[in-house]
Design an enzyme around this catalytic site. Structure first.
Site, short mmCIF file in Angstrom:
data_model
loop_
_atom_site.label_atom_id
_atom_site.label_comp_id
_atom_site.label_asym_id
_atom_site.label_seq_id
_atom_site.Cartn_x
_atom_site.Cartn_y
_atom_site.Cartn_z
N GLU A 59 -8.70 11.73 7.72
CA GLU A 59 -9.39 11.34 8.95
C GLU A 59 -10.85 11.76 8.93
OE1 GLU A 59 -6.64 13.13 8.80
OE2 GLU A 59 -5.05 11.88 9.64
N ASN A 330 -4.42 7.67 0.39
CA ASN A 330 -5.29 6.50 0.56
C ASN A 330 -5.65 5.87 -0.79
OD1 ASN A 330 -7.15 4.62 1.33
ND2 ASN A 330 -8.56 6.06 2.30
#
Length: 421
Positions: A59, A330
């Site tokens: 994040e 990711n």
């Protein structure tokens, strides 16, 4: 439910303090900054202040382009960024430009105890709050709402498990929590559908900040040093691995060794404190001890903030968390740097991203962990297949370049509404 949560969190405060001390002993908290977890340490600057909370590393990296876009549009804006993990706190200053660092203040987020949240908000007095992904803490949201602080939820994510839990055990509470946000931007169409089903009253168009992140940086001198140590050897890079994956990677490397004796396998654990354990398993040198890759078959990259180096050096990258039941890390970080991407079967954390990569031929997904050695062998033997993955992935990573700017305009609108009110 809100009153029950508030009372339970207040009663749990002594236990939470004990747990924080325990985390210090395990190297997961900074002892000198524990007061921040109770809302101490405010140093509010003059002018408008936007508070952004990014729980962990993913994040934190995702909001970096948003921070740039905010300051570009309002150079006088002050940004308070809170995180919840030691790794993200260490990474943030490494990623900020000097111009941005002058506008950004970092603190650890206070735990969701009413008195601690109240102390934090009274000290900082943010003009607006932006939470990232799934940080839905009832006391925090209630305290902000009571003070009239406008709130946004970006990259809003509700996993299938969380959706079932909220729907079965807290439908009224989640409806109340979602209703406190002036703006909710779902991360994906799937998340949007779940949020609507849980009662979210206001949803903006879908937008995933992780698609718009800048390429991970790399120190040129360190990159040159590693290139010289590796030479022309092909590199299999396992990025952000979780427990159980390292043995799978090393077993595949042993299978590949007779055919590709020069292959170097580099493992970067998601949590660097596992470096010594993996190095012992692989009988490999550790970057965490200052070592460079040697003539051996493996190398352990147990440092923080250096994935950009190894994606640039890798012949291909296996995305960690996907060979075990974690749900994957990711894959776009590798794709942005032109590194061919191999995914395990477990990519639940990035369902839409994975689907987009697979649709463009931008990643190879394995049916199971046992297929890893064959996939690596095929790509090393046929470089054109690796090049095809890179070309397909480039179409995905270039699709959201204007998203941070649009989100910045919306957040500045919330700030203006607060000022006007």
């Amino acid at each position: 439910m809100s009153r029950i949560w508030r009372a339970a969190a207040t009663l749990a405060a002594p236990l939470l303090r004990w747990n924080l001390q325990r985390r210090v002993r395990r190297g997961k908290e900074e002892a000198g900054r524990l007061p921040e977890r109770e809302g101490f340490g405010a140093a509010r600057p003059e002018g408008r202040l936007l508070w952004l909370h990014a729980a962990s590393v993913g994040e934190t990296l995702a909001i970096l382009p948003l921070l740039d876009a905010l300051v570009a549009r309002d150079p006088a804006l002050n940004l308070l960024v809170t995180t919840g993990t030691l790794t993200s706190a260490q990474l943030l200053p490494q990623r900020l430009s000097p111009e941005l660092a002058a506008r950004v203040i970092h603190r650890y987020v206070p735990l969701d105890v009413p008195a601690w949240i109240d102390r934090f908000l009274e000290g900082w007095r943010p003009d607006a709050v932006c939470l990232v992904e799934s940080e839905l803490w009832p006391n925090l949201l209630g305290a902000c709402a009571a003070r009239g602080i406008p709130m946004a939820l970006l990259n809003a994510r509700i996993s299938a498990q969380s959706f079932r839990r909220w729907r079965n055990f807290g439908p009224r509470l989640i409806r109340q929590l979602l209703g406190r946000f002036a703006m909710i931007v779902p991360r994906s169409a799937e998340d949007a559908a779940r949020l609507m089903a849980l009662g979210a009253p206001r949803l903006a168009p879908v937008g995933d900040l992780k698609l718009a992140a800048a390429p991970l940086p790399a120190d040129p001198a360190k990159l040159a040093e590693l290139r010289a140590a590796i030479g022309r050897r092909p590199v299999l890079f396992a990025a952000s691995t979780h427990p159980g994956e390292d043995a799978i990677i090393l077993a595949a490397a042993r299978q590949l060794a007779p055919r590709f004796p020069q292959l170097l396998t580099i493992i970067a654990p998601r949590h660097p404190d596992r470096g010594a354990e993996i190095a012992a398993m692989a009988q490999a040198p550790r970057r965490g001890e200052g070592a460079l890759p040697g003539p051996g078959a493996a190398y352990i990259a147990d440092t923080i903030g250096e994935l950009g180096l190894f994606y640039r050096l890798a012949s291909m990258a296996v995305i960690g968390g996907s060979l075990v039941r974690h749900g994957g890390q990711n894959p776009l970080e590798a794709a942005r740097l032109g590194c061919p991407v191999i995914l395990g079967p477990n990519m639940q954390n990035f369902t839409d991203t994975t689907a987009a990569l697979l649709a463009t031929g931008g990643a190879l997904q394995l049916p199971d962990a046992a297929a890893l050695a064959g996939a690596v062998s095929d790509m090393l033997s046929h470089p054109e297949r690796a090049a095809g993955l890179v070309a397909g992935a480039s179409r995905v990573v270039s699709a959201a370049t204007d998203l941070p700017g649009r989100m910045a305009v919306a957040l500045l609108g919330l700030l203006s509404g607060r000022t006007a009110g």
